[in-house]
Enzyme design. Structure first.
Site, PDB file in Angstrom:
ATOM      1  N   HIS A   1     -15.383   3.399 -14.825  1.00  0.00           N
ATOM      2  CA  HIS A   1     -15.185   2.611 -13.609  1.00  0.00           C
ATOM      3  C   HIS A   1     -16.426   1.792 -13.269  1.00  0.00           C
ATOM      4  CE1 HIS A   1     -14.497   2.284  -9.083  1.00  0.00           C
ATOM      5  NE2 HIS A   1     -13.383   1.797  -9.578  1.00  0.00           N
TER       6      HIS A   1
ATOM      7  N   ARG B   1      -5.057   2.368 -13.293  1.00  0.00           N
ATOM      8  CA  ARG B   1      -3.672   2.523 -12.842  1.00  0.00           C
ATOM      9  C   ARG B   1      -3.038   1.201 -12.405  1.00  0.00           C
ATOM     10  NH1 ARG B   1      -4.062   6.780  -9.491  1.00  0.00           N
ATOM     11  NH2 ARG B   1      -3.238   8.291 -10.962  1.00  0.00           N
TER      12      ARG B   1
ATOM     13  N   ARG C   1     -10.585  -3.902 -14.088  1.00  0.00           N
ATOM     14  CA  ARG C   1      -9.446  -4.739 -13.690  1.00  0.00           C
ATOM     15  C   ARG C   1      -9.883  -6.198 -13.785  1.00  0.00           C
ATOM     16  NH1 ARG C   1      -5.794  -1.190 -11.297  1.00  0.00           N
ATOM     17  NH2 ARG C   1      -6.706   0.543 -10.131  1.00  0.00           N
TER      18      ARG C   1
ATOM     19  N   ASN D   1       0.830  -1.208   0.000  1.00  0.00           N
ATOM     20  CA  ASN D   1       0.000   0.000   0.000  1.00  0.00           C
ATOM     21  C   ASN D   1       0.864   1.257   0.000  1.00  0.00           C
ATOM     22  OD1 ASN D   1      -2.372  -1.443   0.069  1.00  0.00           O
ATOM     23  ND2 ASN D   1      -2.840  -1.018   2.206  1.00  0.00           N
TER      24      ASN D   1
ATOM     25  N   HIS E   1     -15.054  -3.480   0.038  1.00  0.00           N
ATOM     26  CA  HIS E   1     -15.025  -2.800  -1.257  1.00  0.00           C
ATOM     27  C   HIS E   1     -16.407  -2.403  -1.767  1.00  0.00           C
ATOM     28  CE1 HIS E   1     -14.068  -2.523  -5.696  1.00  0.00           C
ATOM     29  NE2 HIS E   1     -13.032  -1.881  -5.186  1.00  0.00           N
TER      30      HIS E   1
END
Length: 723
Positions: free
Chosen positions: A448, A418, A388, A49, A605
């Site tokens: 997204h 990213r 992703r 992180n 999440h």
């Protein structure tokens, strides 16, 4: 006097708030109640992180300081003030990481029969011989020692690579290659990269069957440095590691080929400015000065390390074979009872919407939805957004298969995700070769949203089946991230899904949406209206209540709206995993707001938003956090949960997480996070509860003789009475 809800005093700095989140993860590594190897896992997570935080957030602040950027953030801090504060905080944080490792974790590991050799000098004779042989046979052929002199300039050191720097001097016999250039006693600098293609944790021979010894690859190389520089004396050798600026801006309006431009920018990333230099604590000053000079770093950007460099190696320790008793038992995601004996997923969706809570409900059901659609002769088209995905994605394979079978397949692959850019570029090329229509989204916006649309020719006509979720279509992370989603064939949602993909593929801007809240144009105002409605209820003397679960909260206007609601008497419970720039307990501003953060085995999440609405409750889920980027600079989708049973499922998640007193930290008025005092209370761990419920649902279904008699029971936590 009217309260200014946008007063900087009422806001926490975003970067410092993120550091507090990483501190909460570090607390898990320090918790002696957790299985030992899980504590190593959490320590590794704090390290990875922090690496990304430096490469993106700290790097961005460095760029602002270089550019003379003076604008203040929502907390009233300039970029220079933020950077100075972060340098202090990160130095202290890294010290705590290594204190945790050296004083708690490694001694506990040794007590359990696993020893990490601190230095190659501590090896016994047998181990020393083994290490030398291992170096000769496995390591030496891979290494490239690099000397620095007038003809060989200081080499490029890749981002995040682990290296060993050395000072060398010619021996008595000198160097036949450089005898005119160097005299005996001249000191030169040299460096060698620790190869990432080799395992870093190396098992050593041990005298006991009950004990296992390990050494790090960098220690093996350091022990054998003299073999890399023959005819030279190695005066000293120390490890070091650099962190580079990995943030870059992409001018999409000026490029004609987004993929080629992205590939070009990714190559530049490797040459970013060094913004952090990790060195061993007692590194020779001559070596340190050489590194400092060539990397152009300030003293504040140098981090002395007391222990193994790059703590992501702790994940290797977590994964050691033969020590399952030192790890938390792995949870197996459960198939939704409705789908256990389901032969026709589309027929099941037509009966009733299906709710998923991952990882407790298996993500394989979503993969199966795509797989079935790919080979179903009645399916005409599949459209999906991908942000992703895993390296060996079964979803990608299914989409390619569908295109090969002649179906209309449209896939939006977000190239700007990213650190997944290269992976996504590869998938985009593969999908195009398979015959899919591949989109890259709208100029200047990241896509997204998490949505899949399947168009099927059913017996009664064309029908649209839609999956909407809060998390990525990634079968690997779906096992460790908590996310929610629904499968539906609701006609109005199907129309919205079609409109969304038309917007992404062309220039079709919908005049309105039936059900969905979509950013960047419509989502912010949609949330404002929902909050304002609670304010109106509270001002009219009715109950006003908001519960919102998200990853991050740092949008100033959204926080100001919450402050206004709190001041009006609306009770607000926020469950925010990471960044939270809102402050609690401010008189007349945030006295009615509580903030909790759950840090556990799974990464929280999901995004869920609940509004009481005078008893006519509304629940939404989606891909967006309350951050400026989600509300203004991304294509996000938030969707209503309207089916009464599904709404109860979403509410249940919030209720259990609000009651969590095991893994939840609660934000205090002094901006610290504290756990609740559980004395005299029943322990509630939300993630543990959801695991137990999922297993219970499966067992009840399997034990039931008649599916019609199956009913799902939900745990009801003991909540404190509302004021």
């Amino acid at each position: 006097m009217a309260v200014d809800f946008k007063d900087p005093e009422y806001y926490e700095n975003r970067e410092l708030s993120w550091m507090m989140f990483n501190e909460r993860i570090l607390n898990e590594a320090r918790d002696p109640k957790l299985p030992l190897l899980d504590r190593f896992k959490f320590l590794s997570i704090t390290a990875s992180n922090l690496d990304e935080f430096f490469m993106v957030r700290v790097a961005s602040l460095v760029d602002m300081v270089h550019a003379g950027y003076k604008k203040k953030d929502l907390a009233g801090m300039t970029a220079k003030e933020q950077l100075d504060a972060l340098r202090t905080v990160t130095h202290e944080f890294i010290d705590r990481q290594y204190t945790t490792l050296n004083r708690a974790l490694l001694p506990a590991l040794e007590k359990n029969g696993v020893k990490l050799v601190d230095s190659y000098e501590d090896l016994n004779d047998e181990q020393s011989k083994y290490v030398d042989t291992y170096f000769k046979e496995n390591v030496f052929p891979v290494l490239t020692p690099l000397a620095v002199d007038s003809s060989r300039p200081f080499p490029h050191i890749p981002n995040k690579s682990l290296n060993i720097a050395a000072l060398i001097t010619t021996g008595k016999n000198g160097s036949r290659l450089l005898k005119d250039a160097e005299k005996e006693g001249d000191i030169s600098f040299a460096t060698v990269a620790v190869p990432s293609v080799l395992p870093r944790l190396i098992a050593l021979p041990s005298d006991s069957d009950k004990e296992s010894d390990f050494i790090l690859l960098d220690q093996i190389i350091e022990k054998n440095m003299s073999k890399l520089f023959l005819n030279y004396n190695v005066l000293c050798a120390f490890p070091y590691r650099v962190m580079r600026n990995a943030d870059f801006e992409l001018d999409e309006e000026e490029t004609s080929d987004l993929m080629k431009e992205m590939e070009k920018q990714l190559k530049k990333r490797a040459w970013g400015e060094v913004i952090r230099l990790d060195v061993e604590e007692n590194m020779d000053k001559r070596l340190l000065n050489t590194l400092k000079k060539n990397f152009h770093v300030s003293q504040e950007a140098i981090y002395p390390i007391h222990g193994p460099m790059d703590l992501t190696v702790c994940m290797d320790i977590y994964g050691l074979d033969g020590y399952d008793d030192l790890r938390e038992k792995e949870f197996t995601p459960q198939v939704q009872p409705r789908l256990i004996d389901c032969d026709d997923l589309f027929a099941e969706i037509r009966k009733k919407d299906i709710f998923f809570q991952h990882p407790y409900d298996s993500f394989e059901s979503i993969v199966d939805f795509i797989k079935q659609a790919a080979v179903d002769p009645k399916v005409l088209a599949i459209k999906q957004t991908l942000y992703r995905v895993s390296r060996h994605s079964p979803i990608i394979a299914a989409l390619a298969k569908a295109a090969e079978l002649g179906k209309q397949v449209t896939v939006l692959v977000e190239l700007k995700a990213r650190f997944d850019e290269e992976n996504n570029i590869g998938w985009a090329k593969m999908l195009e070769k398979a015959g899919c229509h591949v989109l890259y989204g709208l100029v200047g916006l990241k896509t997204h949203s998490k949505i899949t649309l399947v168009v099927r020719d059913d017996e009664d006509g064309i029908r649209r089946y839609v999956h909407l979720g809060t998390g990525n279509y990634n079968d690997k992370t779906a096992k460790i991230y908590t996310d929610c989603g629904i499968l539906t064939c609701n006609e109005l949602i199907g129309e919205d899904a079609t409109a969304l993909f038309n917007m992404l593929s062309g220039y079709s801007e919908p005049a309105y949406w039936n059900k969905l809240l979509v950013s960047p144009i419509w989502l912010r105002d949609g949330f404002y209206k929902l909050i304002d409605r609670e304010i109106e209820h509270a001002k009219a003397g009715r109950k006003g209540r908001i519960v919102a679960k998200m990853n991050s909260l740092c949008d100033k206007d959204m926080i100001a709206r919450l402050y206004e609601a709190s001041a009006a008497g609306v009770k607000i419970n926020l469950i925010v995993r990471g960044i939270c720039c809102l402050k609690v307990g401010i008189p007349g501003v945030s006295e009615n707001i509580t903030v909790s953060s759950i840090v556990g085995t799974f990464l929280e999440h999901s995004r869920i938003f609940y509004f009481y609405n005078d008893g006519d409750e509304e629940v939404y889920m989606g891909s967006a956090d309350w951050m400026p980027r989600n509300l203004d600079r991304r294509v996000e989708v938030v969707f209503p949960v309207e089916d009464p049973d599904l709404k109860e499922c979403a509410k249940h998640i919030l209720e259990v997480e609000e009651a969590d007193n095991l893994k939840a930290y609660y934000l205090q008025p002094d901006q610290t996070y504290q756990r609740k005092d559980r004395r005299g209370q029943k322990t509630v761990g939300s993630q543990m509860t959801f695991c137990e419920e999922a297993i219970q649902r499966t067992n009840e279904y399997l034990e039931s003789k008649d599916n019609e008699t199956y009913t799902s029971r939900l745990f009801k936590p003991a909540l404190p009475p509302e004021e």
